[in-house]
Design a protein around this motif. Structure first.
Motif, PDB file in Angstrom:
ATOM      1  N   ALA A 415      74.099 108.638  39.203  1.00 26.36           N
ATOM      2  CA  ALA A 415      73.289 108.411  40.404  1.00 26.36           C
ATOM      3  C   ALA A 415      74.106 107.864  41.564  1.00 26.36           C
ATOM      4  CB  ALA A 415      72.137 107.463  40.073  1.00 26.36           C
ATOM      5  N   LEU A 416      74.992 106.867  41.314  1.00 30.74           N
ATOM      6  CA  LEU A 416      75.711 106.261  42.427  1.00 30.74           C
ATOM      7  C   LEU A 416      76.741 107.202  43.049  1.00 30.74           C
ATOM      8  CD1 LEU A 416      76.148 103.994  44.359  1.00 30.74           C
ATOM      9  CD2 LEU A 416      77.658 102.893  42.695  1.00 30.74           C
ATOM     10  N   PRO A 417      77.588 107.905  42.277  1.00 30.60           N
ATOM     11  CA  PRO A 417      78.498 108.840  42.957  1.00 30.60           C
ATOM     12  C   PRO A 417      77.752 109.876  43.784  1.00 30.60           C
ATOM     13  CG  PRO A 417      78.623 109.079  40.559  1.00 30.60           C
ATOM     14  CD  PRO A 417      77.873 107.828  40.831  1.00 30.60           C
ATOM     15  N   LEU A 418      76.634 110.354  43.279  1.00 37.07           N
ATOM     16  CA  LEU A 418      75.843 111.305  44.059  1.00 37.07           C
ATOM     17  C   LEU A 418      75.225 110.626  45.277  1.00 37.07           C
ATOM     18  CD1 LEU A 418      74.100 113.230  41.136  1.00 37.07           C
ATOM     19  CD2 LEU A 418      75.960 114.057  42.602  1.00 37.07           C
ATOM     20  N   GLY A 419      74.822 109.370  45.120  1.00 36.24           N
ATOM     21  CA  GLY A 419      74.284 108.621  46.253  1.00 36.24           C
ATOM     22  C   GLY A 419      75.321 108.415  47.342  1.00 36.24           C
ATOM     23  N   LEU A 420      76.567 108.155  46.947  1.00 41.04           N
ATOM     24  CA  LEU A 420      77.639 107.987  47.932  1.00 41.04           C
ATOM     25  C   LEU A 420      77.897 109.294  48.691  1.00 41.04           C
ATOM     26  CD1 LEU A 420      80.172 105.857  45.825  1.00 41.04           C
ATOM     27  CD2 LEU A 420      78.683 105.055  47.675  1.00 41.04           C
ATOM     28  N   MET A 421      77.902 110.416  47.964  1.00 44.70           N
ATOM     29  CA  MET A 421      78.124 111.703  48.639  1.00 44.70           C
ATOM     30  C   MET A 421      76.953 112.040  49.549  1.00 44.70           C
ATOM     31  SD  MET A 421      81.098 112.897  48.135  1.00 44.70           S
ATOM     32  CE  MET A 421      80.705 114.250  49.231  1.00 44.70           C
ATOM     33  N   ALA A 422      75.720 111.753  49.109  1.00 42.75           N
ATOM     34  CA  ALA A 422      74.559 112.023  49.966  1.00 42.75           C
ATOM     35  C   ALA A 422      74.633 111.207  51.247  1.00 42.75           C
ATOM     36  CB  ALA A 422      73.270 111.708  49.199  1.00 42.75           C
ATOM     37  N   ALA A 423      75.042 109.941  51.124  1.00 46.21           N
ATOM     38  CA  ALA A 423      75.175 109.086  52.306  1.00 46.21           C
ATOM     39  C   ALA A 423      76.266 109.616  53.228  1.00 46.21           C
ATOM     40  CB  ALA A 423      75.485 107.657  51.878  1.00 46.21           C
ATOM     41  N   ALA A 424      77.358 110.106  52.663  1.00 43.83           N
ATOM     42  CA  ALA A 424      78.432 110.661  53.491  1.00 43.83           C
ATOM     43  C   ALA A 424      77.958 111.903  54.240  1.00 43.83           C
ATOM     44  CB  ALA A 424      79.640 110.993  52.617  1.00 43.83           C
ATOM     45  N   HIS A 425      77.238 112.788  53.547  1.00 45.67           N
ATOM     46  CA  HIS A 425      76.724 113.990  54.211  1.00 45.67           C
ATOM     47  C   HIS A 425      75.715 113.626  55.296  1.00 45.67           C
ATOM     48  CE1 HIS A 425      78.784 116.899  51.758  1.00 45.67           C
ATOM     49  NE2 HIS A 425      78.239 116.458  50.627  1.00 45.67           N
ATOM     50  N   LEU A 426      74.861 112.649  55.047  1.00 43.65           N
ATOM     51  CA  LEU A 426      73.892 112.232  56.060  1.00 43.65           C
ATOM     52  C   LEU A 426      74.612 111.647  57.272  1.00 43.65           C
ATOM     53  CD1 LEU A 426      70.991 111.793  57.003  1.00 43.65           C
ATOM     54  CD2 LEU A 426      70.982 109.612  55.746  1.00 43.65           C
ATOM     55  N   ALA A 427      75.643 110.830  57.021  1.00 45.12           N
ATOM     56  CA  ALA A 427      76.399 110.242  58.130  1.00 45.12           C
ATOM     57  C   ALA A 427      77.054 111.338  58.973  1.00 45.12           C
ATOM     58  CB  ALA A 427      77.448 109.279  57.592  1.00 45.12           C
ATOM     59  N   ARG A 428      77.548 112.398  58.335  1.00 46.69           N
ATOM     60  CA  ARG A 428      78.145 113.503  59.101  1.00 46.69           C
ATOM     61  C   ARG A 428      77.076 114.238  59.900  1.00 46.69           C
ATOM     62  NH1 ARG A 428      78.772 118.765  58.794  1.00 46.69           N
ATOM     63  NH2 ARG A 428      77.704 118.898  56.787  1.00 46.69           N
ATOM     64  N   ARG A 429      75.909 114.444  59.291  1.00 50.26           N
ATOM     65  CA  ARG A 429      74.811 115.126  59.992  1.00 50.26           C
ATOM     66  C   ARG A 429      74.355 114.342  61.226  1.00 50.26           C
ATOM     67  NH1 ARG A 429      72.569 120.351  58.733  1.00 50.26           N
ATOM     68  NH2 ARG A 429      73.549 120.939  56.765  1.00 50.26           N
ATOM     69  N   LEU A 430      74.428 113.008  61.150  1.00 49.39           N
ATOM     70  CA  LEU A 430      74.003 112.158  62.259  1.00 49.39           C
ATOM     71  C   LEU A 430      75.118 111.898  63.267  1.00 49.39           C
ATOM     72  CD1 LEU A 430      71.822 109.528  60.348  1.00 49.39           C
ATOM     73  CD2 LEU A 430      71.032 111.462  61.730  1.00 49.39           C
ATOM     74  N   GLY A 431      76.289 112.462  63.040  1.00 50.59           N
ATOM     75  CA  GLY A 431      77.392 112.283  63.969  1.00 50.59           C
ATOM     76  C   GLY A 431      78.172 110.997  63.769  1.00 50.59           C
ATOM     77  N   PHE A 432      77.968 110.327  62.643  1.00 49.15           N
ATOM     78  CA  PHE A 432      78.697 109.086  62.362  1.00 49.15           C
ATOM     79  C   PHE A 432      80.077 109.384  61.779  1.00 49.15           C
ATOM     80  CE2 PHE A 432      75.353 105.507  61.914  1.00 49.15           C
ATOM     81  CZ  PHE A 432      74.561 106.068  62.904  1.00 49.15           C
ATOM     82  N   LEU A 433      80.112 110.199  60.759  1.00 50.26           N
ATOM     83  CA  LEU A 433      81.309 110.379  59.942  1.00 50.26           C
ATOM     84  C   LEU A 433      81.855 111.783  60.155  1.00 50.26           C
ATOM     85  CD1 LEU A 433      82.850 108.684  57.763  1.00 50.26           C
ATOM     86  CD2 LEU A 433      81.483 109.877  56.040  1.00 50.26           C
ATOM     87  N   ASP A 434      83.172 111.910  60.241  1.00 48.27           N
ATOM     88  CA  ASP A 434      83.759 113.239  60.426  1.00 48.27           C
ATOM     89  C   ASP A 434      84.011 113.903  59.077  1.00 48.27           C
ATOM     90  OD1 ASP A 434      86.030 111.977  59.412  1.00 48.27           O
ATOM     91  OD2 ASP A 434      87.063 111.889  61.343  1.00 48.27           O
TER      92      ASP A 434
END
Length: 508
Positions: A415-434
């Motif tokens: 759950a946590l590794p998938l949660g970290l990747m989901a958060a990274a993808h969301l941050a990229r979608r919101l323009g936070f993370l490249d």
């Protein structure tokens, strides 16, 4: 003897009492002994007989106290001025609590009890005595701007040779020791207790090693396999604690994985409105995360961690021996916690984690210990600054809003590794993370063989987020602008969430 010396206002009495409590020794303040024997206060002795006569009495009392039973002893600020006293001190462990003149003046401002404060040459006296204290000291500890509990632990380390990571939030100060072999000698590193209430899994081999090191009355409660962060398990522990007549100054000892640590810690936080507790973590997840910071919780059927408290332990003894991918079914979850902590707070640790990944996955004890130390040191720094998630500690929830919901949908260990990747993808979608930031997540997780792709539907997640503690007019997330640059309380639209979940499903 452990003898505390220092100028007026150094905190010898306060620190001495804390140190004596930690060591299970009596505390003796020689000024109080003098007043008891003379049946006069120190100002009265100074006024009637003069300083020289007082120093004669003081020297005799110090020699007498230091020839008695073991104790933590606090000396008056001028006691070391006599050669006879200095000679006696050379046979004992002398701790100098070093206070600057400016800080000493602030701490003693308005104090009419100390005759020496009236001297016109006080600054010179401070400088002269400081040199004497330093010449005698086996341990020298700075006190300016520091809490007494932190000072006492540093003194304890100095006189006992203890090592470890200091955790010093307002709710309690303690050391996390990370070392192979701690399990067999755990009793020597725990505070004295009339009774120790041990909570562990029934099949935990650590129990056999641990029993022989504990003194006093030992009660062992063995929990079954499976989930134990439940009201039923808590009720079992509470009833057995009542049968054992557990008192607040006894010790609850949590030995095991994250579930054991949480339920035992919740018992300690609530039984008798708070009972001392300590932790011997026995899974990687517990070693790097749940044993540090005092957050304890129970799950309810509706969601994880709905019943919780913050109750700091008095000690954490982390022995990584035997914690390997072969013996720890949630080893990957523990690695993911270490990766998360580095991503949020100390990205420089990621390079070290990746270098050591093959050794960690092979179960190399020293590599696992190094991973634990780095994660604990970072978390300790955050918890010390923010005990109750008012600011920086919120960032440690990175990935958890997703992962807790994923667990309720049946994805457990991953759950946590998938949660970290989901958060990274969301941050990229919101323009936070490249893209490079997302790739760094993927690289770190793949290095430890952790998954980065899974299909989830937003419709399944939204009802679960209603009970997330970060829910405020909608679900909110901790996201990264870049590794080491987190932001808490970020809202997200359904379109952004759906896109992030699509990215997660297709991640490679």
């Amino acid at each position: 003897m452990i003898v505390l010396v220092g100028f007026m206002g150094a905190g010898k009495t306060t620190v001495g009492r804390l140190l004596a409590d930690r060591l299970g020794l009596p505390f003796v303040d020689t000024d109080l002994v003098i007043e008891d024997r003379e049946r006069r206060t120190i100002p009265q002795i100074f006024e009637a007989d003069g300083e020289s006569a007082f120093r004669d009495v003081e020297q005799a009392v110090v020699a007498d106290v230091l020839s008695g039973p073991e104790a933590v002893v606090s000396l008056g600020g001028g006691a070391c001025g006599r050669e006879g006293t200095r000679e006696v001190l050379r046979d004992h462990t002398v701790v100098h609590l070093d206070v600057s003149f400016e800080q000493a003046k602030r701490r003693t401002a308005g104090d009419t009890y100390r005759p020496m404060l009236r001297r016109p040459d006080l600054a010179d006296l401070h400088a002269t005595r400081r040199e004497v204290f330093r010449s005698l000291a086996d341990v020298d500890v700075a006190t300016d701007g520091r809490r007494a509990e932190v000072i006492a632990l540093e003194v304890l380390d100095g006189v006992t040779g203890q090592e470890g990571v200091l955790v010093a939030p307002p709710g309690g100060t303690y050391r996390v020791q990370v070392r192979r072999g701690l399990l067999a000698e755990a009793g020597a590193h725990l505070p004295p207790a009339r009774s120790t209430f041990v909570v562990a899994r029934a099949d935990d081999p650590a129990l056999e090693s641990l029993r022989g090191s504990l003194s006093g009355t030992v009660h062992v409660v063995e929990l079954p396999a499976g989930p134990v962060k439940t009201l039923a398990a808590y009720e079992q522990l509470a009833l057995q604690a009542a049968d054992a007549a557990l008192h607040p100054d006894d010790l609850v000892l949590a030995v095991g994985d994250e579930g054991v640590v949480d339920v035992a810690g919740f018992l300690a936080a609530t039984y008798n409105r708070g009972t001392r507790w300590a932790v011997v973590p026995r899974s990687l997840e517990a070693l790097v995360d749940s044993s540090v910071g005092g957050k304890v919780a129970l799950d309810l059927p509706q969601a994880r961690n709905l019943l919780g408290a913050v109750h700091q332990p008095v000690a954490v003894l982390s022995d990584p021996d035997g914690v390997t991918p072969a013996t720890d079914p949630r080893f990957g979850a523990g690695v993911a916690e270490a990766v998360k902590t580095a991503l949020v707070a100390d990205p420089s640790d990621l390079g070290l984690l990746l270098e050591q990944a093959p050794l960690v996955l092979a179960g190399d004890v020293e590599a696992v210990a190094a991973l634990v130390r780095r994660a604990v040191a970072t978390k300790a720094r955050i918890v010390t600054a923010d005990e109750r998630e008012a600011a920086g500690r919120l960032h440690l929830n990175y990935g958890h809003t997703f992962s807790h919901a994923f667990e309720q949908l049946g994805v457990d260990r991953d759950a946590l590794p998938l949660g970290l990747m989901a958060a990274a993808h969301l941050a990229r979608r919101l323009g936070f993370l490249d893209d490079a930031g997302v790739a760094l997540h993927r690289t770190a997780l793949h290095a430890f063989g952790l998954p980065t792709a899974h299909r989830f539907d937003l419709a399944d997640l939204k009802p679960l987020w209603l009970r997330d503690k970060k829910f405020k007019d909608g679900v909110r997330f901790v996201l990264l602008h870049a590794p080491g640059r987190p932001e808490a309380g970020v809202p997200a639209t359904d379109d952004a969430l759906t896109g992030a979940l699509d990215d997660l499903a297709e991640d490679r």
